[in-house]
Design a protein around this motif. Structure first.
Motif, PDB file in Angstrom:
ATOM      1  N   ASP A  77      -4.986   2.662  -7.306  1.00 22.18           N
ATOM      2  CA  ASP A  77      -5.005   1.791  -6.136  1.00 22.18           C
ATOM      3  C   ASP A  77      -4.985   2.555  -4.822  1.00 22.18           C
ATOM      4  N   ASP A  78      -4.318   3.672  -4.807  1.00 25.18           N
ATOM      5  CA  ASP A  78      -4.111   4.391  -3.551  1.00 25.18           C
ATOM      6  C   ASP A  78      -4.401   5.876  -3.751  1.00 25.18           C
ATOM      7  N   TRP A  79      -4.918   6.489  -2.690  1.00 23.42           N
ATOM      8  CA  TRP A  79      -5.343   7.885  -2.731  1.00 23.42           C
ATOM      9  C   TRP A  79      -4.867   8.637  -1.514  1.00 23.42           C
ATOM     10  N   GLY A  80      -4.606   9.918  -1.725  1.00 24.09           N
ATOM     11  CA  GLY A  80      -4.323  10.791  -0.608  1.00 24.09           C
ATOM     12  C   GLY A  80      -5.605  11.347  -0.018  1.00 24.09           C
ATOM     13  N   GLN A  81      -5.451  12.168   1.019  1.00 29.31           N
ATOM     14  CA  GLN A  81      -6.596  12.750   1.713  1.00 29.31           C
ATOM     15  C   GLN A  81      -7.105  14.007   1.023  1.00 29.31           C
ATOM     16  N   GLY A  82      -6.311  14.576   0.148  1.00 29.13           N
ATOM     17  CA  GLY A  82      -6.736  15.754  -0.582  1.00 29.13           C
ATOM     18  C   GLY A  82      -6.231  17.041   0.048  1.00 29.13           C
ATOM     19  N   THR A  83      -6.151  18.069  -0.785  1.00 29.99           N
ATOM     20  CA  THR A  83      -5.777  19.397  -0.326  1.00 29.99           C
ATOM     21  C   THR A  83      -6.730  20.400  -0.976  1.00 29.99           C
ATOM     22  N   GLN A  84      -7.231  21.327  -0.174  1.00 28.08           N
ATOM     23  CA  GLN A  84      -8.257  22.259  -0.638  1.00 28.08           C
ATOM     24  C   GLN A  84      -7.625  23.425  -1.393  1.00 28.08           C
ATOM     25  N   GLN A  86       0.840  -1.189   0.000  1.00 26.96           N
ATOM     26  CA  GLN A  86       0.000   0.000   0.000  1.00 26.96           C
ATOM     27  C   GLN A  86       0.879   1.243   0.000  1.00 26.96           C
ATOM     28  N   VAL A  87       0.414   2.248  -0.742  1.00 26.26           N
ATOM     29  CA  VAL A  87       1.153   3.494  -0.850  1.00 26.26           C
ATOM     30  C   VAL A  87       0.457   4.546  -0.006  1.00 26.26           C
ATOM     31  N   ARG A  88       1.230   5.276   0.777  1.00 21.25           N
ATOM     32  CA  ARG A  88       0.690   6.402   1.528  1.00 21.25           C
ATOM     33  C   ARG A  88       0.997   7.665   0.748  1.00 21.25           C
ATOM     34  N   LEU A  89      -0.041   8.470   0.529  1.00 20.33           N
ATOM     35  CA  LEU A  89       0.092   9.697  -0.239  1.00 20.33           C
ATOM     36  C   LEU A  89      -0.354  10.874   0.618  1.00 20.33           C
ATOM     37  N   LEU A 148       0.800  22.327  -6.006  1.00 17.99           N
ATOM     38  CA  LEU A 148       0.459  21.234  -5.103  1.00 17.99           C
ATOM     39  C   LEU A 148       1.568  20.192  -5.122  1.00 17.99           C
ATOM     40  N   SER A 149       1.775  19.565  -3.976  1.00 15.27           N
ATOM     41  CA  SER A 149       2.753  18.492  -3.860  1.00 15.27           C
ATOM     42  C   SER A 149       2.063  17.248  -3.323  1.00 15.27           C
ATOM     43  N   CYS A 150       2.574  16.114  -3.706  1.00 16.54           N
ATOM     44  CA  CYS A 150       2.075  14.844  -3.192  1.00 16.54           C
ATOM     45  C   CYS A 150       3.283  13.954  -2.948  1.00 16.54           C
ATOM     46  N   VAL A 151       3.513  13.657  -1.681  1.00 16.74           N
ATOM     47  CA  VAL A 151       4.645  12.814  -1.299  1.00 16.74           C
ATOM     48  C   VAL A 151       4.160  11.390  -1.098  1.00 16.74           C
ATOM     49  N   ALA A 152       4.861  10.454  -1.704  1.00 16.08           N
ATOM     50  CA  ALA A 152       4.476   9.047  -1.626  1.00 16.08           C
ATOM     51  C   ALA A 152       5.479   8.266  -0.778  1.00 16.08           C
ATOM     52  N   SER A 153       4.965   7.291  -0.062  1.00 15.55           N
ATOM     53  CA  SER A 153       5.825   6.397   0.711  1.00 15.55           C
ATOM     54  C   SER A 153       5.182   5.014   0.724  1.00 15.55           C
ATOM     55  N   GLY A 154       6.020   4.016   0.960  1.00 11.63           N
ATOM     56  CA  GLY A 154       5.513   2.660   1.071  1.00 11.63           C
ATOM     57  C   GLY A 154       5.821   1.768  -0.108  1.00 11.63           C
ATOM     58  N   ARG A 155       6.093   2.366  -1.238  1.00  7.38           N
ATOM     59  CA  ARG A 155       6.480   1.605  -2.423  1.00  7.38           C
ATOM     60  C   ARG A 155       7.501   2.405  -3.206  1.00  7.38           C
ATOM     61  N   VAL A 189     -11.276  20.246  -3.820  1.00 10.25           N
ATOM     62  CA  VAL A 189     -10.259  19.460  -3.132  1.00 10.25           C
ATOM     63  C   VAL A 189      -9.536  18.651  -4.204  1.00 10.25           C
ATOM     64  N   TYR A 190      -8.226  18.744  -4.209  1.00  5.49           N
ATOM     65  CA  TYR A 190      -7.416  18.038  -5.196  1.00  5.49           C
ATOM     66  C   TYR A 190      -6.788  16.817  -4.537  1.00  5.49           C
ATOM     67  N   TYR A 191      -6.952  15.684  -5.221  1.00  2.00           N
ATOM     68  CA  TYR A 191      -6.457  14.411  -4.717  1.00  2.00           C
ATOM     69  C   TYR A 191      -5.377  13.873  -5.641  1.00  2.00           C
ATOM     70  N   CYS A 192      -4.328  13.348  -5.063  1.00  2.05           N
ATOM     71  CA  CYS A 192      -3.396  12.597  -5.888  1.00  2.05           C
ATOM     72  C   CYS A 192      -3.657  11.110  -5.688  1.00  2.05           C
ATOM     73  N   ALA A 193      -3.290  10.346  -6.694  1.00  2.00           N
ATOM     74  CA  ALA A 193      -3.542   8.919  -6.688  1.00  2.00           C
ATOM     75  C   ALA A 193      -2.380   8.203  -7.345  1.00  2.00           C
ATOM     76  N   ALA A 194      -2.202   6.934  -6.974  1.00  2.00           N
ATOM     77  CA  ALA A 194      -1.075   6.151  -7.477  1.00  2.00           C
ATOM     78  C   ALA A 194      -1.547   4.827  -8.051  1.00  2.00           C
ATOM     79  N   THR A 195      -0.849   4.392  -9.090  1.00  2.00           N
ATOM     80  CA  THR A 195      -1.082   3.090  -9.688  1.00  2.00           C
ATOM     81  C   THR A 195       0.242   2.552 -10.195  1.00  2.00           C
ATOM     82  N   ASN A 196       0.379   1.220 -10.228  1.00  3.53           N
ATOM     83  CA  ASN A 196       1.621   0.662 -10.760  1.00  3.53           C
ATOM     84  C   ASN A 196       1.527   0.402 -12.262  1.00  3.53           C
TER      85      ASN A 196
END
Length: 124
Positions: A112-119, A1-4, A20-27, A93-100
């Protein structure tokens, strides 16, 4: 699972800019294709843009083409959304998302994975 984790949202006047920035961790970030989405009438979330982990041309929604730009820094595990010439209708609200997937995906179900969003709020 990816944390965004997204950041960079805020209040800006029409015509202004935000990044906007989106930092990913976990993969392994360099093997993740990343997308940006926002809610829209009649849709849970509409596609804004995305970038494959192999690079290439990023598609953009017609409503943001020429004003927004997506790019990534693999050394920082971060994907960015540079937003220029902002309009009140960009408020969301802008969301980033990740897929392999190596292929750029444009639908929410393909991620597969989504962040919480930023307004982002754009005042007229």
């Amino acid at each position: 699972q990816v944390r965004l984790v997204e950041s960079g949202g805020g209040l800006v006047q029409a015509g202004g800019s935000l990044r906007l920035s989106c930092v990913a961790s976990g993969r392994t970030f360099s093997r993740l294709s990343m997308g940006w989405f926002r809610p829209a009438p009649g849709q849970e979330r509409e596609f804004v843009t995305a970038l494959s982990w192999i690079g290439g041309t990023a598609p953009y929604a017609d409503s943001v083409k020429g004003r927004f730009a997506i790019y990534r820094d693999n050394a920082k595990n971060t994907v960015y959304l540079q937003m220029n010439s902002l309009k009140p209708e960009d408020t969301a609200v802008y969301y980033c998302a990740a897929t392999n997937s190596v292929v750029v995906r444009t639908h929410t179900s393909e991620y597969d994975d989504w962040g919480q969003g930023t307004q982002v709020t754009v005042s007229s």
